[in-house]
Motif scaffolding. Sequence first.
Motif, mmCIF file in Angstrom:
data_model
loop_
_atom_site.group_PDB
_atom_site.id
_atom_site.type_symbol
_atom_site.label_atom_id
_atom_site.label_comp_id
_atom_site.label_asym_id
_atom_site.label_seq_id
_atom_site.Cartn_x
_atom_site.Cartn_y
_atom_site.Cartn_z
ATOM 1 N N ILE A 89 0.859 -1.184 0.000
ATOM 2 C CA ILE A 89 0.000 0.000 0.000
ATOM 3 C C ILE A 89 0.893 1.230 0.000
ATOM 4 C CG2 ILE A 89 -1.643 1.350 1.364
ATOM 5 C CD1 ILE A 89 -2.701 -1.310 2.477
ATOM 6 N N SER A 90 0.643 2.157 -0.924
ATOM 7 C CA SER A 90 1.390 3.422 -0.964
ATOM 8 C C SER A 90 0.657 4.463 -0.117
ATOM 9 C CB SER A 90 1.512 3.931 -2.400
ATOM 10 O OG SER A 90 2.313 3.066 -3.173
ATOM 11 N N LEU A 91 1.353 5.012 0.878
ATOM 12 C CA LEU A 91 0.728 5.980 1.778
ATOM 13 C C LEU A 91 0.969 7.419 1.356
ATOM 14 C CD1 LEU A 91 1.421 4.399 5.290
ATOM 15 C CD2 LEU A 91 -0.645 4.281 3.900
ATOM 16 N N GLY A 92 2.023 7.670 0.578
ATOM 17 C CA GLY A 92 2.333 9.027 0.153
ATOM 18 C C GLY A 92 3.776 9.121 -0.282
ATOM 19 N N ASN A 123 7.527 11.028 -6.159
ATOM 20 C CA ASN A 123 7.797 9.629 -6.505
ATOM 21 C C ASN A 123 8.688 8.896 -5.499
ATOM 22 O OD1 ASN A 123 6.228 9.583 -8.886
ATOM 23 N ND2 ASN A 123 7.894 10.574 -10.020
ATOM 24 N N ALA A 124 9.102 9.569 -4.414
ATOM 25 C CA ALA A 124 9.824 8.851 -3.336
ATOM 26 C C ALA A 124 8.751 8.245 -2.429
ATOM 27 C CB ALA A 124 10.718 9.803 -2.572
ATOM 28 N N LEU A 125 8.084 7.208 -2.945
ATOM 29 C CA LEU A 125 6.880 6.681 -2.299
ATOM 30 C C LEU A 125 7.196 5.894 -1.025
ATOM 31 C CD1 LEU A 125 4.845 5.529 -5.430
ATOM 32 C CD2 LEU A 125 4.792 7.736 -4.239
ATOM 33 N N VAL A 126 6.368 6.165 -0.004
ATOM 34 C CA VAL A 126 6.466 5.447 1.267
ATOM 35 C C VAL A 126 5.394 4.359 1.245
ATOM 36 C CG1 VAL A 126 6.256 5.632 3.770
ATOM 37 C CG2 VAL A 126 7.323 7.483 2.449
ATOM 38 N N LYS A 127 5.837 3.105 1.340
ATOM 39 C CA LYS A 127 4.932 1.961 1.150
ATOM 40 C C LYS A 127 4.939 1.044 2.368
ATOM 41 C CE LYS A 127 6.594 2.012 -3.623
ATOM 42 N NZ LYS A 127 7.431 1.278 -4.588
ATOM 43 N N VAL A 128 3.839 0.308 2.511
ATOM 44 C CA VAL A 128 3.720 -0.691 3.578
ATOM 45 C C VAL A 128 3.402 -2.034 2.930
ATOM 46 C CG1 VAL A 128 2.529 -1.354 5.691
ATOM 47 C CG2 VAL A 128 2.800 1.064 5.136
ATOM 48 N N PRO A 129 4.232 -3.075 3.161
ATOM 49 C CA PRO A 129 3.934 -4.390 2.579
ATOM 50 C C PRO A 129 2.621 -4.938 3.122
ATOM 51 C CG PRO A 129 6.155 -4.313 3.498
ATOM 52 C CD PRO A 129 5.442 -3.088 3.974
ATOM 53 N N HIS A 182 -1.670 15.344 -4.799
ATOM 54 C CA HIS A 182 -1.293 14.110 -5.489
ATOM 55 C C HIS A 182 -0.269 14.359 -6.597
ATOM 56 C CE1 HIS A 182 -3.701 10.627 -3.981
ATOM 57 N NE2 HIS A 182 -4.229 11.619 -3.291
ATOM 58 N N GLU A 183 -0.300 15.526 -7.146
ATOM 59 C CA GLU A 183 0.718 15.870 -8.141
ATOM 60 C C GLU A 183 2.106 15.910 -7.485
ATOM 61 O OE1 GLU A 183 1.732 19.434 -11.356
ATOM 62 O OE2 GLU A 183 -0.236 19.354 -10.373
ATOM 63 N N LYS A 184 2.159 16.446 -6.267
ATOM 64 C CA LYS A 184 3.416 16.469 -5.522
ATOM 65 C C LYS A 184 3.863 15.055 -5.155
ATOM 66 C CE LYS A 184 2.911 21.006 -3.323
ATOM 67 N NZ LYS A 184 2.776 21.716 -2.019
ATOM 68 N N ILE A 185 2.888 14.203 -4.783
ATOM 69 C CA ILE A 185 3.223 12.833 -4.370
ATOM 70 C C ILE A 185 3.741 12.021 -5.553
ATOM 71 C CG2 ILE A 185 2.223 10.650 -3.547
ATOM 72 C CD1 ILE A 185 0.336 12.376 -1.785
ATOM 73 N N GLY A 186 3.059 12.143 -6.700
ATOM 74 C CA GLY A 186 3.554 11.443 -7.873
ATOM 75 C C GLY A 186 2.600 10.472 -8.500
ATOM 76 N N PHE A 187 1.323 10.431 -8.049
ATOM 77 C CA PHE A 187 0.328 9.626 -8.768
ATOM 78 C C PHE A 187 -1.028 10.315 -8.697
ATOM 79 C CE2 PHE A 187 0.853 7.566 -4.568
ATOM 80 C CZ PHE A 187 -0.425 7.685 -4.040
ATOM 81 N N PRO A 188 -1.880 10.108 -9.724
ATOM 82 C CA PRO A 188 -3.147 10.846 -9.819
ATOM 83 C C PRO A 188 -4.138 10.422 -8.734
ATOM 84 C CG PRO A 188 -3.031 9.167 -11.525
ATOM 85 C CD PRO A 188 -1.693 9.176 -10.861
ATOM 86 N N ALA A 213 9.482 11.403 6.923
ATOM 87 C CA ALA A 213 8.425 12.408 7.012
ATOM 88 C C ALA A 213 7.656 12.324 5.695
ATOM 89 C CB ALA A 213 9.022 13.791 7.205
ATOM 90 N N THR A 214 6.342 12.171 5.776
ATOM 91 C CA THR A 214 5.566 11.807 4.583
ATOM 92 C C THR A 214 4.394 12.755 4.356
ATOM 93 O OG1 THR A 214 6.103 9.485 5.039
ATOM 94 C CG2 THR A 214 4.318 9.911 3.473
#
Length: 511
Positions: A22-25, A36-42, A104-110, A401-402
């Motif tokens: 899951i991508s949180l941001g 696009n430096a995505l913070v994810k949780v398996p 979302h534009e800053k995060i990197g996905f629509p 920091a996200t």
Amino acid sequence: MSKEQDFFEYIEKGNTYKGDFISLGAAMLEGETITNALVKVPLKTMNRHGLIAGATGTGKTKTLQVLAENLSAKGVPVLLMDMKGDLSGIAQPSPGHPKIDERHEKIGFPFEAKKFPVEILSLSEQKGVRLRATVSEFGPVLLSRILDVSETQSGIISVLFKYCDDNKLPLLDLKDFKKILQYATNEGKKELAEDYGRISPASTGAILRKVVELEQQGGDLFFGEKSFDTDDLLLVDENGMGYINIVRLTDIQDRPKLFSTFMLSLLAEIYGTFPEQGDSGRPELVIFIDEAHLIFKEASDALLDQIESIVKLIRSKGVGLYFVTQNPTDVPDAVLSQLGLKVQHALRAFTAKDRKAIKLTAENYPLSDYYDTSEVLTSLGIGEALITALNEKGIPTPLAATMLRAPMSRMDVLEDDEIKDLIADSKLIKKYNEEIDRESAYELLNEKIETAALEEAKEKAKKEKEKVKKSSSSRRTSTTRRRTSKSSLEKVLTSPTVIRSVLGILTKLIR
């Protein structure tokens, strides 16, 4: 290599997984979002529990909403404790907003607007699927811990459960349990003493007072039939999306005893009925507990031990627990140490005590070359958080920091008409909202007492009748004796000697 590029690779390396996630941001550096430096949780570590903390108004509830939505989209059912009543909007898509698109534009996905399948559940008389459990299902140990009774009183509760089992007296609601307490103190005292040992009236009185306290907090609404089947929390809709089950708790914030009772019962039932999952690739169920401090508020040591044990063991059933609260210190250290995912929103330092708490909170997070954790904790904006999770090997991921993504569903409550329509479409409402009050310990003990009283009255009447009969017979015997007995004069006059003498005189006179 620039510091920003170095940081990007650092985040990417720590958030690269083979399995689903899951991508949180996106991660932030020096207040700027690194696209696009995505913070994810398996997904596979979502049963390792977690914490969402932060001051009021920092975005905790929206983070909870984001996690719940993404789990549902992955086919994982979710259970939400909605204390403030602001999560029902998950059932409707977000109307969108330019600021959301900008984020979302800053995060990197629509941004994508989406609604999710929802069941509204209720512990009280609010609209929704009623959640209930019977006293028997609770069992003597759990009930004793909820009531916070002494060891001696706990033993008495176990004896009363055993008596009810032996005599086929179902304990369904608090009315049944109060009745067996009264019975053991009065009419049934002798019967129980013969088979189970003497029960002190002082102890049963103390237990009864604890039961009344629980009843006053709404326990009478929770205990009863029909019991909720925890398998019904695992529903998936026709599109493969997991149901988000929202328990509306807006009217029990001032009743922590009822909330603790419900949560402990639910977790114990899940642990007792769910099969072992092992190291699967996804959780079976994820539970979010908003305003989590209410579980631990005024909880006894025995109750805290029970919660700690369940938190440690329940993840083997594929169940993740996520505590949402203002400060990590609201959660006991023994529970806090079991939490794999930590999402820490901003904390406010208004007093020396606050600053001390922030310093203590910072020590709970991994060290980072890129952040002064204590400083970042006070400078985060709304919808921003420090995040560390567990990677697929169970190792904590780099602290980041996200800037968090926005919820895909509505960030507001449903209107009354929308809630009514949602409940009308419920798959569970017909199954659980019919009130059942079948014959149980209360009715059976009342019947037993009435039968015993009737038998006693018959026996008393029989004895009275026999006493009257005996008295009447005695009087008749006495009268007969008086009638049949001769006086001394009669005996003399009718004696043979007197008769012969009289006859002799009469004979002489005739001559």
